[in-house]
Design a protein around this motif. Structure first.
Motif, PDB file in Angstrom:
ATOM      1  N   MET A   1      41.538  43.172  54.616  1.00 36.05           N
ATOM      2  CA  MET A   1      41.309  42.580  53.286  1.00 36.05           C
ATOM      3  C   MET A   1      41.464  43.653  52.196  1.00 36.05           C
ATOM      4  O   MET A   1      40.991  44.766  52.359  1.00 36.05           O
ATOM      5  CB  MET A   1      39.897  41.997  53.239  1.00 36.05           C
ATOM      6  N   TYR A   2      42.136  43.282  51.123  1.00 37.44           N
ATOM      7  CA  TYR A   2      42.257  44.229  50.018  1.00 37.44           C
ATOM      8  C   TYR A   2      40.959  44.248  49.213  1.00 37.44           C
ATOM      9  O   TYR A   2      40.284  43.225  49.090  1.00 37.44           O
ATOM     10  CB  TYR A   2      43.396  43.803  49.078  1.00 37.44           C
ATOM     11  N   LYS A   3      40.630  45.427  48.659  1.00 38.79           N
ATOM     12  CA  LYS A   3      39.414  45.528  47.834  1.00 38.79           C
ATOM     13  C   LYS A   3      39.711  45.176  46.377  1.00 38.79           C
ATOM     14  O   LYS A   3      38.887  44.626  45.675  1.00 38.79           O
ATOM     15  CB  LYS A   3      38.856  46.951  47.903  1.00 38.79           C
ATOM     16  N   ARG A   4      40.933  45.544  45.924  1.00 41.49           N
ATOM     17  CA  ARG A   4      41.274  45.259  44.524  1.00 41.49           C
ATOM     18  C   ARG A   4      42.774  44.962  44.413  1.00 41.49           C
ATOM     19  O   ARG A   4      43.591  45.753  44.899  1.00 41.49           O
ATOM     20  CB  ARG A   4      40.906  46.448  43.642  1.00 41.49           C
ATOM     21  N   VAL A   5      43.102  43.841  43.796  1.00 42.19           N
ATOM     22  CA  VAL A   5      44.516  43.447  43.674  1.00 42.19           C
ATOM     23  C   VAL A   5      44.855  43.093  42.228  1.00 42.19           C
ATOM     24  O   VAL A   5      43.984  42.695  41.449  1.00 42.19           O
ATOM     25  CB  VAL A   5      44.849  42.216  44.565  1.00 42.19           C
ATOM     26  N   LEU A   6      46.129  43.245  41.913  1.00 45.21           N
ATOM     27  CA  LEU A   6      46.630  42.734  40.636  1.00 45.21           C
ATOM     28  C   LEU A   6      47.504  41.517  40.936  1.00 45.21           C
ATOM     29  O   LEU A   6      48.420  41.603  41.755  1.00 45.21           O
ATOM     30  CB  LEU A   6      47.452  43.770  39.873  1.00 45.21           C
ATOM     31  N   GLN A  43      38.362  42.237  44.439  1.00 41.51           N
ATOM     32  CA  GLN A  43      38.362  42.276  42.973  1.00 41.51           C
ATOM     33  C   GLN A  43      39.760  41.916  42.471  1.00 41.51           C
ATOM     34  O   GLN A  43      40.755  42.350  43.048  1.00 41.51           O
ATOM     35  CB  GLN A  43      37.965  43.663  42.484  1.00 41.51           C
ATOM     36  N   VAL A  44      39.790  41.117  41.378  1.00 41.95           N
ATOM     37  CA  VAL A  44      41.076  40.590  40.908  1.00 41.95           C
ATOM     38  C   VAL A  44      41.286  40.872  39.417  1.00 41.95           C
ATOM     39  O   VAL A  44      40.432  40.567  38.589  1.00 41.95           O
ATOM     40  CB  VAL A  44      41.149  39.054  41.131  1.00 41.95           C
ATOM     41  N   VAL A  45      42.446  41.439  39.108  1.00 39.61           N
ATOM     42  CA  VAL A  45      42.879  41.541  37.709  1.00 39.61           C
ATOM     43  C   VAL A  45      44.185  40.765  37.603  1.00 39.61           C
ATOM     44  O   VAL A  45      45.028  40.838  38.499  1.00 39.61           O
ATOM     45  CB  VAL A  45      43.018  43.009  37.238  1.00 39.61           C
ATOM     46  N   ILE A  46      44.306  39.992  36.535  1.00 40.61           N
ATOM     47  CA  ILE A  46      45.493  39.144  36.378  1.00 40.61           C
ATOM     48  C   ILE A  46      46.295  39.588  35.159  1.00 40.61           C
ATOM     49  O   ILE A  46      45.745  39.747  34.064  1.00 40.61           O
ATOM     50  CB  ILE A  46      45.100  37.654  36.222  1.00 40.61           C
ATOM     51  N   ASP A 139      56.134  42.097  34.085  1.00 38.71           N
ATOM     52  CA  ASP A 139      56.292  42.627  35.453  1.00 38.71           C
ATOM     53  C   ASP A 139      56.051  44.134  35.445  1.00 38.71           C
ATOM     54  O   ASP A 139      55.307  44.663  36.274  1.00 38.71           O
ATOM     55  CB  ASP A 139      57.707  42.359  35.988  1.00 38.71           C
ATOM     56  N   THR A 140      56.689  44.826  34.510  1.00 41.09           N
ATOM     57  CA  THR A 140      56.507  46.275  34.409  1.00 41.09           C
ATOM     58  C   THR A 140      55.063  46.577  34.018  1.00 41.09           C
ATOM     59  O   THR A 140      54.432  47.486  34.560  1.00 41.09           O
ATOM     60  CB  THR A 140      57.477  46.867  33.369  1.00 41.09           C
ATOM     61  N   ALA A 141      54.541  45.783  33.083  1.00 39.21           N
ATOM     62  CA  ALA A 141      53.152  45.948  32.655  1.00 39.21           C
ATOM     63  C   ALA A 141      52.210  45.766  33.849  1.00 39.21           C
ATOM     64  O   ALA A 141      51.210  46.471  33.986  1.00 39.21           O
ATOM     65  CB  ALA A 141      52.824  44.936  31.555  1.00 39.21           C
ATOM     66  N   ALA A 142      52.552  44.839  34.741  1.00 33.88           N
ATOM     67  CA  ALA A 142      51.715  44.560  35.917  1.00 33.88           C
ATOM     68  C   ALA A 142      51.651  45.776  36.833  1.00 33.88           C
ATOM     69  O   ALA A 142      50.568  46.170  37.284  1.00 33.88           O
ATOM     70  CB  ALA A 142      52.270  43.350  36.678  1.00 33.88           C
ATOM     71  N   VAL A 143      52.795  46.386  37.082  1.00 35.55           N
ATOM     72  CA  VAL A 143      52.819  47.553  37.984  1.00 35.55           C
ATOM     73  C   VAL A 143      52.052  48.704  37.328  1.00 35.55           C
ATOM     74  O   VAL A 143      51.235  49.371  37.971  1.00 35.55           O
ATOM     75  CB  VAL A 143      54.273  47.967  38.327  1.00 35.55           C
ATOM     76  N   SER A 144      52.286  48.904  36.043  1.00 34.04           N
ATOM     77  CA  SER A 144      51.608  49.978  35.319  1.00 34.04           C
ATOM     78  C   SER A 144      50.084  49.776  35.347  1.00 34.04           C
ATOM     79  O   SER A 144      49.320  50.706  35.617  1.00 34.04           O
ATOM     80  CB  SER A 144      52.154  49.989  33.887  1.00 34.04           C
ATOM     81  N   LEU A 145      49.652  48.555  35.094  1.00 35.57           N
ATOM     82  CA  LEU A 145      48.214  48.266  35.080  1.00 35.57           C
ATOM     83  C   LEU A 145      47.601  48.406  36.472  1.00 35.57           C
ATOM     84  O   LEU A 145      46.476  48.891  36.626  1.00 35.57           O
ATOM     85  CB  LEU A 145      47.982  46.853  34.535  1.00 35.57           C
ATOM     86  N   ALA A 146      48.338  47.991  37.488  1.00 35.53           N
ATOM     87  CA  ALA A 146      47.840  48.114  38.865  1.00 35.53           C
ATOM     88  C   ALA A 146      47.617  49.584  39.204  1.00 35.53           C
ATOM     89  O   ALA A 146      46.626  49.946  39.849  1.00 35.53           O
ATOM     90  CB  ALA A 146      48.834  47.491  39.846  1.00 35.53           C
ATOM     91  N   LEU A 147      48.512  50.448  38.726  1.00 34.79           N
ATOM     92  CA  LEU A 147      48.356  51.890  38.959  1.00 34.79           C
ATOM     93  C   LEU A 147      47.135  52.404  38.199  1.00 34.79           C
ATOM     94  O   LEU A 147      46.297  53.116  38.749  1.00 34.79           O
ATOM     95  CB  LEU A 147      49.615  52.633  38.500  1.00 34.79           C
ATOM     96  N   GLU A 148      47.028  51.973  36.953  1.00 33.50           N
ATOM     97  CA  GLU A 148      45.917  52.440  36.113  1.00 33.50           C
ATOM     98  C   GLU A 148      44.562  52.041  36.690  1.00 33.50           C
ATOM     99  O   GLU A 148      43.596  52.787  36.592  1.00 33.50           O
ATOM    100  CB  GLU A 148      46.084  51.851  34.692  1.00 33.50           C
ATOM    101  N   LEU A 149      44.510  50.858  37.303  1.00 30.09           N
ATOM    102  CA  LEU A 149      43.225  50.347  37.797  1.00 30.09           C
ATOM    103  C   LEU A 149      43.034  50.534  39.307  1.00 30.09           C
ATOM    104  O   LEU A 149      42.163  49.909  39.904  1.00 30.09           O
ATOM    105  CB  LEU A 149      43.073  48.866  37.421  1.00 30.09           C
ATOM    106  N   ALA A 202      57.235  50.973  40.631  1.00 31.07           N
ATOM    107  CA  ALA A 202      56.526  50.746  41.900  1.00 31.07           C
ATOM    108  C   ALA A 202      57.039  51.717  42.966  1.00 31.07           C
ATOM    109  O   ALA A 202      56.252  52.315  43.715  1.00 31.07           O
ATOM    110  CB  ALA A 202      56.707  49.302  42.355  1.00 31.07           C
ATOM    111  N   MET A 203      58.348  51.886  42.984  1.00 30.59           N
ATOM    112  CA  MET A 203      58.953  52.773  43.993  1.00 30.59           C
ATOM    113  C   MET A 203      58.507  54.223  43.761  1.00 30.59           C
ATOM    114  O   MET A 203      58.081  54.894  44.683  1.00 30.59           O
ATOM    115  CB  MET A 203      60.481  52.659  43.914  1.00 30.59           C
ATOM    116  N   GLU A 204      58.600  54.638  42.504  1.00 35.48           N
ATOM    117  CA  GLU A 204      58.259  56.028  42.185  1.00 35.48           C
ATOM    118  C   GLU A 204      56.793  56.342  42.488  1.00 35.48           C
ATOM    119  O   GLU A 204      56.455  57.423  42.942  1.00 35.48           O
ATOM    120  CB  GLU A 204      58.517  56.228  40.693  1.00 35.48           C
ATOM    121  N   GLN A 205      55.930  55.355  42.263  1.00 38.07           N
ATOM    122  CA  GLN A 205      54.480  55.592  42.417  1.00 38.07           C
ATOM    123  C   GLN A 205      53.923  54.999  43.719  1.00 38.07           C
ATOM    124  O   GLN A 205      52.710  54.949  43.903  1.00 38.07           O
ATOM    125  CB  GLN A 205      53.721  55.005  41.217  1.00 38.07           C
ATOM    126  N   HIS A 206      54.813  54.526  44.574  1.00 41.82           N
ATOM    127  CA  HIS A 206      54.413  53.993  45.894  1.00 41.82           C
ATOM    128  C   HIS A 206      53.398  52.850  45.784  1.00 41.82           C
ATOM    129  O   HIS A 206      52.400  52.823  46.503  1.00 41.82           O
ATOM    130  CB  HIS A 206      53.837  55.105  46.789  1.00 41.82           C
TER     131      HIS A 206
END
Ligand code: UDP
Length: 235
Positions: A1-6, A43-46, A139-149, A202-206
């Motif tokens: 189970m994931y603990k935190r997802v975007l 935990q979920v961020v949308i 989409d780009t904002a989503a990847v960036s935010l997922a990294l930030e959080l 996503a690729m650059e930051q895995h």
């Protein structure tokens, strides 16, 4: 189970049965699906898109500057985020809307620590305004935010159940690809699940991505439990 997802929801999905605007009935259904996920301890961020109202790249022209068009696009995401927040709360899902564009009368500003705190308390965070800057998509904002959080994965909801080797609407023999590398996804022009900027980040930051159909019952729960749903894109 994931603990935190975007979870990335596009405007087109939120429109549901309508051509434009938001399908509140569908939003309530989504809220109930996400309630199970949060109840299970994820935990979920949308990140919400705005394509059901406006997309910068399409709106620009005939005198409208690209930057202005993107501002309008970001405001479109805000309309979705506000509506979805109310809809989620109407379904007893504790939710906070945080905005990446300044709009103090209507939403709290996005603050990293605040977003973390809300999620740690089991509240769903819905982010309005993408990342707050033009020339980007949600989409780009989503990847960036997922990294930030520190999210473990970006769950990109689409209207098909994953990535196919060719367009399933046009080719009957199209095959669903359960796994894909970033390189394959970027190199193959037929694969248009996310824009290249999002995929590149996503690729650059895995940051792993899962492309799946969120409108299929229990799919969001399954995907957050680590069950094989849709297409997983990673190294
Ligand atoms: N947008 C932007 N910066 C961001 C996110 C979004 O400028 O960080 C603008 C951009 O014009 C985009 C629009 O907001 O087209 C709506 O977002 P998007 O097209 O990603 O929505 P979706 O297709 O997911 O509904």
């Amino acid at each position: 189970m994931y603990k935190r997802v975007l979870l990335k929801l596009s405007g087109e999905q939120l429109a549901g049965k309508f051509e434009t605007g938001i399908d509140a009935e569908l939003g309530a259904w989504l809220a109930r699906e996400i309630k199970q996920v949060v109840g299970g301890g994820t935990q979920v961020v949308i990140m919400v898109g705005g394509g059901n109202y406006a997309r910068g790249a399409q709106l620009a022209g005939h005198g409208i500057k690209r930057v202005t068009a993107d501002h309008i696009g970001m405001l479109a995401t805000m309309m979705n985020a506000l509506a979805l927040t109310d809809i989620f709360e109407s379904q007893d899902v504790r939710t906070r809307c945080l905005s990446n564009i300044f709009a103090q009368q209507v939403a709290e500003p996005f603050v990293h620590r605040l977003a973390n705190k809300h999620m740690e308390k089991g509240r769903v965070v819905i982010v309005a305004g993408g990342i707050g800057r033009p020339y980007l998509t949600t989409d780009t904002a989503a990847v960036s935010l997922a990294l930030e959080l520190d999210c473990e994965v970006v769950l990109k909801a689409t209207k098909v159940d994953g990535v196919y080797d060719c367009d399933p609407h046009k080719h009957k023999d199209a095959k669903l690809l359960p796994k894909l590398s970033y390189q394959e996804a970027v190199a193959n022009d037929a694969i248009q699940v996310m824009d290249k900027a999002a995929m590149g980040l996503a690729m650059e930051q895995h940051m792993p991505l899962i492309v799946f159909d969120a409108l299929e019952g229990d799919n969001i729960l399954k995907v957050t439990r680590g069950e094989s749903v849709g297409t997983s894109i990673h190294e």
